[in-house]
Motif scaffolding. Sequence first.
Motif, PDB file in Angstrom:
ATOM      1  N   GLU A  60       0.829  -1.210   0.000  1.00 42.53           N
ATOM      2  CA  GLU A  60       0.000   0.000   0.000  1.00 42.53           C
ATOM      3  C   GLU A  60       0.859   1.253   0.000  1.00 42.53           C
ATOM      4  O   GLU A  60       0.677   2.173   0.792  1.00 42.53           O
ATOM      5  N   SER A  61       1.792   1.281  -0.928  1.00 37.35           N
ATOM      6  CA  SER A  61       2.806   2.326  -0.954  1.00 37.35           C
ATOM      7  C   SER A  61       2.312   3.605  -1.628  1.00 37.35           C
ATOM      8  O   SER A  61       1.574   3.568  -2.598  1.00 37.35           O
ATOM      9  N   ARG A  62       2.773   4.702  -1.099  1.00 38.28           N
ATOM     10  CA  ARG A  62       2.471   6.016  -1.672  1.00 38.28           C
ATOM     11  C   ARG A  62       3.757   6.713  -2.129  1.00 38.28           C
ATOM     12  O   ARG A  62       3.749   7.872  -2.491  1.00 38.28           O
ATOM     13  N   GLY A  63       4.871   5.990  -2.094  1.00 37.12           N
ATOM     14  CA  GLY A  63       6.163   6.562  -2.468  1.00 37.12           C
ATOM     15  C   GLY A  63       6.251   6.886  -3.944  1.00 37.12           C
ATOM     16  O   GLY A  63       5.368   6.580  -4.740  1.00 37.12           O
ATOM     17  N   ASN A  64       7.347   7.498  -4.318  1.00 39.34           N
ATOM     18  CA  ASN A  64       7.609   7.901  -5.690  1.00 39.34           C
ATOM     19  C   ASN A  64       7.593   6.684  -6.614  1.00 39.34           C
ATOM     20  O   ASN A  64       8.360   5.742  -6.432  1.00 39.34           O
ATOM     21  N   HIS A  65       6.727   6.727  -7.633  1.00 39.08           N
ATOM     22  CA  HIS A  65       6.582   5.600  -8.568  1.00 39.08           C
ATOM     23  C   HIS A  65       7.907   5.244  -9.236  1.00 39.08           C
ATOM     24  O   HIS A  65       8.284   4.073  -9.289  1.00 39.08           O
ATOM     25  N   PHE A  66       8.579   6.255  -9.759  1.00 39.94           N
ATOM     26  CA  PHE A  66       9.785   6.010 -10.546  1.00 39.94           C
ATOM     27  C   PHE A  66      10.908   5.443  -9.683  1.00 39.94           C
ATOM     28  O   PHE A  66      11.586   4.494 -10.073  1.00 39.94           O
ATOM     29  N   VAL A  67      11.099   5.996  -8.500  1.00 41.36           N
ATOM     30  CA  VAL A  67      12.139   5.504  -7.598  1.00 41.36           C
ATOM     31  C   VAL A  67      11.844   4.054  -7.225  1.00 41.36           C
ATOM     32  O   VAL A  67      12.730   3.196  -7.247  1.00 41.36           O
ATOM     33  N   GLN A  68      10.593   3.755  -6.896  1.00 41.15           N
ATOM     34  CA  GLN A  68      10.231   2.387  -6.536  1.00 41.15           C
ATOM     35  C   GLN A  68      10.403   1.437  -7.707  1.00 41.15           C
ATOM     36  O   GLN A  68      10.870   0.322  -7.532  1.00 41.15           O
ATOM     37  N   TRP A  69      10.021   1.870  -8.892  1.00 35.79           N
ATOM     38  CA  TRP A  69      10.160   1.004 -10.054  1.00 35.79           C
ATOM     39  C   TRP A  69      11.629   0.687 -10.310  1.00 35.79           C
ATOM     40  O   TRP A  69      11.965  -0.462 -10.586  1.00 35.79           O
ATOM     41  N   LYS A  70      12.504   1.683 -10.190  1.00 30.96           N
ATOM     42  CA  LYS A  70      13.945   1.437 -10.375  1.00 30.96           C
ATOM     43  C   LYS A  70      14.451   0.438  -9.337  1.00 30.96           C
ATOM     44  O   LYS A  70      15.169  -0.504  -9.680  1.00 30.96           O
ATOM     45  N   ARG A  71      14.083   0.645  -8.089  1.00 25.58           N
ATOM     46  CA  ARG A  71      14.498  -0.274  -7.031  1.00 25.58           C
ATOM     47  C   ARG A  71      13.943  -1.671  -7.271  1.00 25.58           C
ATOM     48  O   ARG A  71      14.630  -2.671  -7.068  1.00 25.58           O
ATOM     49  N   PHE A  72      12.698  -1.729  -7.676  1.00 23.94           N
ATOM     50  CA  PHE A  72      12.079  -3.022  -7.920  1.00 23.94           C
ATOM     51  C   PHE A  72      12.763  -3.729  -9.090  1.00 23.94           C
ATOM     52  O   PHE A  72      12.978  -4.938  -9.046  1.00 23.94           O
ATOM     53  N   PHE A  73      13.124  -2.985 -10.116  1.00 24.41           N
ATOM     54  CA  PHE A  73      13.807  -3.590 -11.256  1.00 24.41           C
ATOM     55  C   PHE A  73      15.163  -4.157 -10.839  1.00 24.41           C
ATOM     56  O   PHE A  73      15.521  -5.270 -11.220  1.00 24.41           O
ATOM     57  N   ILE A  74      15.896  -3.409 -10.033  1.00 20.31           N
ATOM     58  CA  ILE A  74      17.183  -3.905  -9.514  1.00 20.31           C
ATOM     59  C   ILE A  74      16.940  -5.154  -8.664  1.00 20.31           C
ATOM     60  O   ILE A  74      17.629  -6.164  -8.800  1.00 20.31           O
ATOM     61  N   SER A  75      15.940  -5.082  -7.790  1.00 21.87           N
ATOM     62  CA  SER A  75      15.584  -6.213  -6.939  1.00 21.87           C
ATOM     63  C   SER A  75      15.187  -7.425  -7.776  1.00 21.87           C
ATOM     64  O   SER A  75      15.605  -8.554  -7.498  1.00 21.87           O
ATOM     65  N   ALA A  76      14.398  -7.197  -8.811  1.00 17.75           N
ATOM     66  CA  ALA A  76      13.962  -8.293  -9.680  1.00 17.75           C
ATOM     67  C   ALA A  76      15.152  -8.934 -10.385  1.00 17.75           C
ATOM     68  O   ALA A  76      15.214 -10.162 -10.520  1.00 17.75           O
ATOM     69  N   CYS A  77      16.084  -8.113 -10.827  1.00 21.64           N
ATOM     70  CA  CYS A  77      17.282  -8.649 -11.488  1.00 21.64           C
ATOM     71  C   CYS A  77      18.100  -9.498 -10.519  1.00 21.64           C
ATOM     72  O   CYS A  77      18.611 -10.562 -10.896  1.00 21.64           O
ATOM     73  N   LEU A  78      18.215  -9.051  -9.285  1.00 23.59           N
ATOM     74  CA  LEU A  78      18.954  -9.830  -8.280  1.00 23.59           C
ATOM     75  C   LEU A  78      18.256 -11.156  -7.976  1.00 23.59           C
ATOM     76  O   LEU A  78      18.904 -12.190  -7.854  1.00 23.59           O
ATOM     77  N   SER A  79      16.936 -11.117  -7.862  1.00 25.18           N
ATOM     78  CA  SER A  79      16.207 -12.358  -7.570  1.00 25.18           C
ATOM     79  C   SER A  79      16.097 -13.237  -8.816  1.00 25.18           C
ATOM     80  O   SER A  79      15.846 -14.443  -8.707  1.00 25.18           O
ATOM     81  N   MET A  80      16.304 -12.650  -9.989  1.00 19.76           N
ATOM     82  CA  MET A  80      16.271 -13.421 -11.223  1.00 19.76           C
ATOM     83  C   MET A  80      17.495 -14.333 -11.328  1.00 19.76           C
ATOM     84  O   MET A  80      17.420 -15.414 -11.920  1.00 19.76           O
ATOM     85  N   LEU A  81      18.610 -13.938 -10.728  1.00 21.02           N
ATOM     86  CA  LEU A  81      19.832 -14.737 -10.837  1.00 21.02           C
ATOM     87  C   LEU A  81      19.665 -16.165 -10.308  1.00 21.02           C
ATOM     88  O   LEU A  81      19.918 -17.120 -11.039  1.00 21.02           O
ATOM     89  N   PRO A  82      19.246 -16.349  -9.046  1.00 23.76           N
ATOM     90  CA  PRO A  82      19.055 -17.739  -8.593  1.00 23.76           C
ATOM     91  C   PRO A  82      17.946 -18.448  -9.375  1.00 23.76           C
ATOM     92  O   PRO A  82      18.031 -19.647  -9.648  1.00 23.76           O
ATOM     93  N   ASN A  83      16.923 -17.706  -9.749  1.00 25.21           N
ATOM     94  CA  ASN A  83      15.821 -18.253 -10.526  1.00 25.21           C
ATOM     95  C   ASN A  83      16.348 -18.871 -11.824  1.00 25.21           C
ATOM     96  O   ASN A  83      16.104 -20.041 -12.121  1.00 25.21           O
TER      97      ASN A  83
END
Length: 126
Positions: A60-83
Amino acid sequence: MKTHRFVRFAKVGALGFVVDLSVFSILLYWIGLPTMVSRVIAFVVAASCTWLGNRVYTFESRGNHFVQWKRFFISACLSMLPNLLVFKSILLSLGENHFTHALAFVCGVGAGFMGNYLLSSRWVFK
Protein backbone atom coordinates in the motif's frame (compact mmCIF):
# COMPACT_ATOMS: atom_id res chain seq x y z
CA MET A 1 -8.65 -8.36 10.22
CA LYS A 2 -5.98 -7.33 7.75
CA THR A 3 -4.09 -10.05 5.88
CA HIS A 4 -0.42 -10.34 6.81
CA ARG A 5 1.92 -8.63 4.35
CA PHE A 6 3.78 -11.85 3.51
CA VAL A 7 0.48 -13.55 2.57
CA ARG A 8 -0.44 -10.60 0.34
CA PHE A 9 3.04 -10.78 -1.23
CA ALA A 10 2.50 -14.49 -1.89
CA LYS A 11 -0.91 -13.82 -3.50
CA VAL A 12 0.62 -11.21 -5.82
CA GLY A 13 3.45 -13.66 -6.49
CA ALA A 14 0.94 -16.37 -7.43
CA LEU A 15 -0.63 -14.03 -9.97
CA GLY A 16 2.85 -13.15 -11.22
CA PHE A 17 3.60 -16.87 -11.52
CA VAL A 18 0.56 -17.36 -13.76
CA VAL A 19 1.60 -14.39 -15.93
CA ASP A 20 5.21 -15.63 -16.00
CA LEU A 21 4.32 -19.19 -16.99
CA SER A 22 1.73 -18.04 -19.55
CA VAL A 23 4.10 -15.64 -21.30
CA PHE A 24 6.91 -18.22 -21.20
CA SER A 25 4.67 -20.89 -22.74
CA ILE A 26 3.38 -18.59 -25.49
CA LEU A 27 6.88 -17.43 -26.41
CA LEU A 28 8.43 -20.91 -26.32
CA TYR A 29 5.70 -23.19 -27.67
CA TRP A 30 3.63 -20.92 -29.93
CA ILE A 31 6.13 -18.35 -31.18
CA GLY A 32 9.15 -20.64 -31.05
CA LEU A 33 11.68 -18.40 -29.31
CA PRO A 34 14.67 -20.09 -27.64
CA THR A 35 14.07 -21.35 -24.09
CA MET A 36 16.24 -18.86 -22.20
CA VAL A 37 15.06 -15.88 -24.28
CA SER A 38 11.46 -16.90 -23.53
CA ARG A 39 12.29 -17.27 -19.84
CA VAL A 40 13.92 -13.84 -19.50
CA ILE A 41 11.16 -11.99 -21.41
CA ALA A 42 8.47 -13.75 -19.35
CA PHE A 43 10.27 -12.85 -16.13
CA VAL A 44 10.39 -9.15 -17.06
CA VAL A 45 6.68 -9.10 -17.95
CA ALA A 46 5.75 -10.87 -14.70
CA ALA A 47 8.02 -8.60 -12.64
CA SER A 48 6.22 -5.56 -14.04
CA CYS A 49 2.86 -7.04 -13.02
CA THR A 50 4.07 -7.95 -9.54
CA TRP A 51 5.59 -4.50 -9.01
CA LEU A 52 2.17 -2.94 -9.53
CA GLY A 53 0.40 -5.53 -7.38
CA ASN A 54 2.91 -5.19 -4.57
CA ARG A 55 2.84 -1.41 -4.71
CA VAL A 56 -0.96 -1.21 -4.53
CA TYR A 57 -1.99 -4.31 -2.57
CA THR A 58 0.90 -5.74 -0.57
CA PHE A 59 2.69 -2.64 0.71
CA GLU A 60 0.00 0.00 0.00
CA SER A 61 2.81 2.33 -0.95
CA ARG A 62 2.47 6.02 -1.67
CA GLY A 63 6.16 6.56 -2.47
CA ASN A 64 7.61 7.90 -5.69
CA HIS A 65 6.58 5.60 -8.57
CA PHE A 66 9.79 6.01 -10.55
CA VAL A 67 12.14 5.50 -7.60
CA GLN A 68 10.23 2.39 -6.54
CA TRP A 69 10.16 1.00 -10.05
CA LYS A 70 13.94 1.44 -10.37
CA ARG A 71 14.50 -0.27 -7.03
CA PHE A 72 12.08 -3.02 -7.92
CA PHE A 73 13.81 -3.59 -11.26
CA ILE A 74 17.18 -3.90 -9.51
CA SER A 75 15.58 -6.21 -6.94
CA ALA A 76 13.96 -8.29 -9.68
CA CYS A 77 17.28 -8.65 -11.49
CA LEU A 78 18.95 -9.83 -8.28
CA SER A 79 16.21 -12.36 -7.57
CA MET A 80 16.27 -13.42 -11.22
CA LEU A 81 19.83 -14.74 -10.84
CA PRO A 82 19.05 -17.74 -8.59
CA ASN A 83 15.82 -18.25 -10.53
CA LEU A 84 17.58 -18.58 -13.88
CA LEU A 85 20.52 -20.53 -12.46
CA VAL A 86 18.22 -23.18 -11.01
CA PHE A 87 16.08 -23.19 -14.16
CA LYS A 88 19.06 -23.67 -16.49
CA SER A 89 20.77 -26.21 -14.20
CA ILE A 90 17.71 -28.45 -14.17
CA LEU A 91 17.37 -28.28 -17.95
CA LEU A 92 21.06 -29.07 -18.42
CA SER A 93 20.76 -32.02 -16.06
CA LEU A 94 17.47 -33.48 -17.27
CA GLY A 95 17.14 -32.25 -20.85
CA GLU A 96 14.33 -30.19 -22.31
CA ASN A 97 10.73 -31.28 -22.66
CA HIS A 98 7.37 -30.05 -21.37
CA PHE A 99 7.80 -31.77 -18.00
CA THR A 100 11.35 -30.53 -17.35
CA HIS A 101 10.40 -27.01 -18.43
CA ALA A 102 7.60 -27.01 -15.84
CA LEU A 103 9.80 -28.53 -13.13
CA ALA A 104 12.64 -26.09 -13.81
CA PHE A 105 10.20 -23.21 -13.89
CA VAL A 106 8.66 -24.00 -10.49
CA CYS A 107 12.03 -24.66 -8.84
CA GLY A 108 13.53 -21.49 -10.32
CA VAL A 109 10.67 -19.31 -9.10
CA GLY A 110 10.97 -20.89 -5.66
CA ALA A 111 14.69 -20.14 -5.58
CA GLY A 112 14.11 -16.43 -6.15
CA PHE A 113 10.99 -15.94 -4.00
CA MET A 114 12.44 -15.24 -0.52
CA GLY A 115 15.15 -12.94 -1.81
CA ASN A 116 12.53 -11.02 -3.72
CA TYR A 117 10.35 -10.67 -0.62
CA LEU A 118 13.23 -9.49 1.54
CA LEU A 119 14.42 -6.93 -1.00
CA SER A 120 10.87 -5.70 -1.60
CA SER A 121 9.95 -5.35 2.07
CA ARG A 122 13.23 -3.88 3.27
CA TRP A 123 14.33 -1.73 0.35
CA VAL A 124 11.87 -1.24 -2.53
CA PHE A 125 8.69 -0.41 -0.60
CA LYS A 126 10.09 0.61 2.81
